[in-house]
Design a protein around this motif. Structure first.
Motif, PDB file in Angstrom:
ATOM      1  N   GLU A   5       6.143  22.753 -17.977  1.00 47.96           N
ATOM      2  CA  GLU A   5       6.447  22.694 -16.548  1.00 47.96           C
ATOM      3  C   GLU A   5       6.135  24.044 -15.907  1.00 47.96           C
ATOM      4  O   GLU A   5       6.345  25.087 -16.525  1.00 47.96           O
ATOM      5  CB  GLU A   5       7.930  22.384 -16.313  1.00 47.96           C
ATOM      6  CG  GLU A   5       8.327  20.962 -16.600  1.00 47.96           C
ATOM      7  CD  GLU A   5       9.791  20.721 -16.256  1.00 47.96           C
ATOM      8  OE1 GLU A   5      10.458  21.673 -15.790  1.00 47.96           O
ATOM      9  OE2 GLU A   5      10.273  19.590 -16.470  1.00 47.96           O
ATOM     10  N   LYS A   6       5.662  24.018 -14.664  1.00 52.75           N
ATOM     11  CA  LYS A   6       5.455  25.250 -13.912  1.00 52.75           C
ATOM     12  C   LYS A   6       6.682  25.523 -13.068  1.00 52.75           C
ATOM     13  O   LYS A   6       7.158  24.660 -12.339  1.00 52.75           O
ATOM     14  CB  LYS A   6       4.214  25.144 -13.023  1.00 52.75           C
ATOM     15  CG  LYS A   6       3.890  26.448 -12.300  1.00 52.75           C
ATOM     16  CD  LYS A   6       2.599  26.359 -11.500  1.00 52.75           C
ATOM     17  CE  LYS A   6       2.298  27.689 -10.828  1.00 52.75           C
ATOM     18  NZ  LYS A   6       1.055  27.651 -10.026  1.00 52.75           N
ATOM     19  N   ARG A   7       7.197  26.746 -13.167  1.00 54.97           N
ATOM     20  CA  ARG A   7       8.366  27.155 -12.384  1.00 54.97           C
ATOM     21  C   ARG A   7       8.013  28.442 -11.631  1.00 54.97           C
ATOM     22  O   ARG A   7       7.997  29.521 -12.218  1.00 54.97           O
ATOM     23  CB  ARG A   7       9.563  27.404 -13.301  1.00 54.97           C
ATOM     24  CG  ARG A   7      10.022  26.181 -14.072  1.00 54.97           C
ATOM     25  CD  ARG A   7      10.803  25.226 -13.191  1.00 54.97           C
ATOM     26  NE  ARG A   7      11.300  24.095 -13.929  1.00 54.97           N
ATOM     27  CZ  ARG A   7      12.464  24.079 -14.579  1.00 54.97           C
ATOM     28  NH1 ARG A   7      13.229  25.159 -14.588  1.00 54.97           N
ATOM     29  NH2 ARG A   7      12.861  22.998 -15.232  1.00 54.97           N
ATOM     30  N   GLY A   8       7.688  28.331 -10.371  1.00 53.85           N
ATOM     31  CA  GLY A   8       7.297  29.508  -9.605  1.00 53.85           C
ATOM     32  C   GLY A   8       5.997  30.078 -10.131  1.00 53.85           C
ATOM     33  O   GLY A   8       4.973  29.385 -10.177  1.00 53.85           O
ATOM     34  N   ASN A   9       6.042  31.332 -10.584  1.00 54.41           N
ATOM     35  CA  ASN A   9       4.857  31.987 -11.138  1.00 54.41           C
ATOM     36  C   ASN A   9       4.832  31.943 -12.656  1.00 54.41           C
ATOM     37  O   ASN A   9       4.000  32.603 -13.288  1.00 54.41           O
ATOM     38  CB  ASN A   9       4.800  33.457 -10.668  1.00 54.41           C
ATOM     39  CG  ASN A   9       4.604  33.559  -9.175  1.00 54.41           C
ATOM     40  OD1 ASN A   9       3.904  32.755  -8.584  1.00 54.41           O
ATOM     41  ND2 ASN A   9       5.223  34.569  -8.562  1.00 54.41           N
ATOM     42  N   THR A  10       5.729  31.206 -13.272  1.00 55.76           N
ATOM     43  CA  THR A  10       5.794  31.148 -14.736  1.00 55.76           C
ATOM     44  C   THR A  10       5.643  29.708 -15.212  1.00 55.76           C
ATOM     45  O   THR A  10       5.692  28.753 -14.430  1.00 55.76           O
ATOM     46  CB  THR A  10       7.133  31.710 -15.239  1.00 55.76           C
ATOM     47  OG1 THR A  10       8.204  30.899 -14.732  1.00 55.76           O
ATOM     48  CG2 THR A  10       7.320  33.145 -14.776  1.00 55.76           C
ATOM     49  N   TYR A  11       5.455  29.564 -16.529  1.00 59.49           N
ATOM     50  CA  TYR A  11       5.329  28.252 -17.159  1.00 59.49           C
ATOM     51  C   TYR A  11       6.364  28.138 -18.277  1.00 59.49           C
ATOM     52  O   TYR A  11       6.635  29.117 -18.984  1.00 59.49           O
ATOM     53  CB  TYR A  11       3.924  28.070 -17.741  1.00 59.49           C
ATOM     54  CG  TYR A  11       2.836  28.025 -16.695  1.00 59.49           C
ATOM     55  CD1 TYR A  11       2.391  26.814 -16.169  1.00 59.49           C
ATOM     56  CD2 TYR A  11       2.263  29.195 -16.221  1.00 59.49           C
ATOM     57  CE1 TYR A  11       1.399  26.776 -15.195  1.00 59.49           C
ATOM     58  CE2 TYR A  11       1.267  29.174 -15.245  1.00 59.49           C
ATOM     59  CZ  TYR A  11       0.843  27.950 -14.743  1.00 59.49           C
ATOM     60  OH  TYR A  11      -0.131  27.926 -13.790  1.00 59.49           O
ATOM     61  N   ARG A  12       6.913  26.948 -18.421  1.00 58.62           N
ATOM     62  CA  ARG A  12       7.930  26.726 -19.451  1.00 58.62           C
ATOM     63  C   ARG A  12       7.496  25.620 -20.401  1.00 58.62           C
ATOM     64  O   ARG A  12       7.074  24.544 -19.958  1.00 58.62           O
ATOM     65  CB  ARG A  12       9.271  26.348 -18.818  1.00 58.62           C
ATOM     66  CG  ARG A  12       9.903  27.470 -18.029  1.00 58.62           C
ATOM     67  CD  ARG A  12      11.308  27.108 -17.576  1.00 58.62           C
ATOM     68  NE  ARG A  12      11.939  28.180 -16.840  1.00 58.62           N
ATOM     69  CZ  ARG A  12      13.194  28.176 -16.411  1.00 58.62           C
ATOM     70  NH1 ARG A  12      13.943  27.103 -16.641  1.00 58.62           N
ATOM     71  NH2 ARG A  12      13.688  29.204 -15.757  1.00 58.62           N
ATOM     72  N   ALA A  13       7.595  25.934 -21.682  1.00 56.09           N
ATOM     73  CA  ALA A  13       7.415  24.912 -22.707  1.00 56.09           C
ATOM     74  C   ALA A  13       8.808  24.385 -23.048  1.00 56.09           C
ATOM     75  O   ALA A  13       9.700  25.156 -23.400  1.00 56.09           O
ATOM     76  CB  ALA A  13       6.752  25.507 -23.949  1.00 56.09           C
ATOM     77  N   ILE A  14       9.005  23.071 -22.928  1.00 58.26           N
ATOM     78  CA  ILE A  14      10.338  22.479 -23.066  1.00 58.26           C
ATOM     79  C   ILE A  14      10.307  21.400 -24.139  1.00 58.26           C
ATOM     80  O   ILE A  14       9.348  20.622 -24.230  1.00 58.26           O
ATOM     81  CB  ILE A  14      10.804  21.865 -21.729  1.00 58.26           C
ATOM     82  CG1 ILE A  14      10.714  22.904 -20.613  1.00 58.26           C
ATOM     83  CG2 ILE A  14      12.211  21.308 -21.842  1.00 58.26           C
ATOM     84  CD1 ILE A  14      10.969  22.348 -19.234  1.00 58.26           C
ATOM     85  N   ILE A  15      11.368  21.354 -24.953  1.00 59.37           N
ATOM     86  CA  ILE A  15      11.490  20.304 -25.954  1.00 59.37           C
ATOM     87  C   ILE A  15      12.879  19.684 -25.853  1.00 59.37           C
ATOM     88  O   ILE A  15      13.862  20.370 -25.577  1.00 59.37           O
ATOM     89  CB  ILE A  15      11.251  20.853 -27.386  1.00 59.37           C
ATOM     90  CG1 ILE A  15      11.221  19.701 -28.386  1.00 59.37           C
ATOM     91  CG2 ILE A  15      12.283  21.890 -27.759  1.00 59.37           C
ATOM     92  CD1 ILE A  15      10.748  20.098 -29.767  1.00 59.37           C
ATOM     93  N   ARG A  16      12.928  18.368 -26.043  1.00 55.07           N
ATOM     94  CA  ARG A  16      14.212  17.670 -26.047  1.00 55.07           C
ATOM     95  C   ARG A  16      14.713  17.600 -27.485  1.00 55.07           C
ATOM     96  O   ARG A  16      14.018  17.112 -28.379  1.00 55.07           O
ATOM     97  CB  ARG A  16      14.078  16.268 -25.469  1.00 55.07           C
ATOM     98  CG  ARG A  16      15.433  15.579 -25.245  1.00 55.07           C
ATOM     99  CD  ARG A  16      15.265  14.236 -24.552  1.00 55.07           C
ATOM    100  NE  ARG A  16      14.636  14.355 -23.260  1.00 55.07           N
ATOM    101  CZ  ARG A  16      15.275  14.742 -22.157  1.00 55.07           C
ATOM    102  NH1 ARG A  16      16.557  15.043 -22.210  1.00 55.07           N
ATOM    103  NH2 ARG A  16      14.623  14.811 -21.009  1.00 55.07           N
ATOM    104  N   LEU A  17      15.924  18.092 -27.720  1.00 51.16           N
ATOM    105  CA  LEU A  17      16.506  18.137 -29.051  1.00 51.16           C
ATOM    106  C   LEU A  17      17.139  16.792 -29.418  1.00 51.16           C
ATOM    107  O   LEU A  17      17.379  15.951 -28.538  1.00 51.16           O
ATOM    108  CB  LEU A  17      17.554  19.250 -29.119  1.00 51.16           C
ATOM    109  CG  LEU A  17      17.027  20.663 -28.780  1.00 51.16           C
ATOM    110  CD1 LEU A  17      18.161  21.663 -28.786  1.00 51.16           C
ATOM    111  CD2 LEU A  17      15.935  21.072 -29.751  1.00 51.16           C
TER     112      LEU A  17
END
Length: 369
Positions: A5-17
């Motif tokens: 996901e893009k959040r502002g000027n950064t990117y997040r790699a997300i995983i559902r546990l």
């Protein structure tokens, strides 16, 4: 399942546990986030290395997300921790890492050749030691917070000697003029471009010994023109260098020369409008109106165009210290530039001019006994 996901000027790699909760990792670029997503997906389908123990890569990524990315050296930490996580040592189990293995890593690192300012050279012992401090902090986190290890394997590893401190000659008038010309800077004239603002920052650093991150975070309210001081408020990551030991948040007041006041007046008059809060700059407006990454890129561009060799922005600190030491005492200097260790002033930031000192000596010391 993992996604980016893009959040502002950064990117997040997300995983559902498995328990339904989510864990995220934040990066500056989409490529870094996609690489982390791939690693997370690999783990989710079962990694044989994780069955019998945690990998070094998982420790480095966990430490980066929880601690290292939020520190003053967050960008430096991120680049190194991700590089190590993706290197062969990242695949090793953390419980197999010994002091001998870390000594091997240091020896290998010290043999690498890097290019700096167009010149190839081996990695310095001081660089290896600084990187080992980051390794040690990660393993300490594994011992004390994660409980993945009982002993920090960096303790007992044989570190390389530091080597001589960087000691560039003081800038000449011709070099300063070349830098100003390359950046388009003119004294007393409005600052119309980023290059001109960066040169104003550089010249201000020469007058005060302030770090780049501190200058970029000066706000109008921090500048007291009448008292000729600037308050380094130490509130944000990148600008937190105080003058008092034992304080998590320490601030200091920096005394200003008449030239420093002129430079700050120029920056204040050219302060960009419409600044909004962002990472590392949460309390706008700021006099310079530029982030650390853009300042660094513009500085390198101007420096390379000027033809001045072997110069970094941080060299302004030892130059300012050398000049300030001739007019203020060492304790006042320590408070002014935010260096708590007086030995660091002597060994790193002060450039001794023995020839100039010799001119101050009498013909015979015995005459003054």
């Amino acid at each position: 399942m993992a996604w980016v996901e893009k959040r502002g000027n950064t990117y997040r790699a997300i995983i559902r546990l498995p328990d339904g909760s989510k864990k995220s990792y934040t990066y500056d670029t989409k490529a870094e986030a996609e690489a982390q997503k791939a690693r997370l997906e690999q783990r989710s389908v079962g990694d044989p290395m994780l069955v019998s123990g945690k990998r070094v890569a998982e420790l480095l990524e966990t430490y980066l997300d929880a601690v290292a990315s939020k520190q003053d050296s967050g960008r430096w930490n991120t680049m190194r921790l991700l590089k190590w996580a993706q290197s062969p040592i990242g695949l090793e189990r953390i419980d197999s890492i010994t002091p001998h293995r870390m000594t091997e890593w240091m020896n290998e690192r010290g043999k690498e050749v890097v290019k700096r300012n167009g010149v190839e050279r081996q990695v310095a012992g001081s660089t290896v030691n600084r990187e080992m401090n980051l390794w040690s902090a990660a393993f300490t986190y594994a011992v004390e917070s994660l409980k993945w290890l009982k002993v920090n394997p960096c303790h007992g590893a044989t570190r390389p000697p530091e080597g001589p401190a960087r000691n560039r000659d003081l800038l000449t008038k011709q070099e300063i003029q070349a830098l100003c010309l390359a950046g388009g800077y003119r004294a007393g004239q409005p600052l119309a471009t980023q290059g001109e603002r960066v040169l104003a920052c550089f010249l201000l650093a020469l007058e005060t010994g302030m770090r780049s991150g501190e200058i970029l975070r000066i706000r109008p309210k921090d500048y007291d023109r009448k008292a000729k001081t600037v308050n380094v408020s130490a509130l944000e990551v990148g600008g937190r260098k105080g003058s008092k030991s034992g304080q998590v948040v320490a601030s200091r007041y920096v005394p200003l020369t008449a030239r420093a006041v002129e430079l700050l007046d120029q920056l204040l008059a050219a302060m960009p409008a419409g600044q909004v809060p962002c990472e590392g700059f949460t309390r706008p407006p700021y006099l310079v109106g530029m982030n650390d990454k853009d300042r660094d890129a513009m500085w390198r561009k101007v420096r390379d165009r000027s033809g001045v060799e072997d110069l970094t922005f941080h060299d302004t600190k030892h130059e300012a210290c050398t000049r300030l030491s001739k007019v203020i005492d060492v304790l006042t200097l320590s408070h002014a530039i935010g260096t708590k260790d007086v030995r660091l002033l002597r060994d790193t930031y002060y450039v001794n001019d023995a020839a100039a000192v010799a001119k101050l000596l009498p013909a015979k010391l015995s005459e003054h006994a």
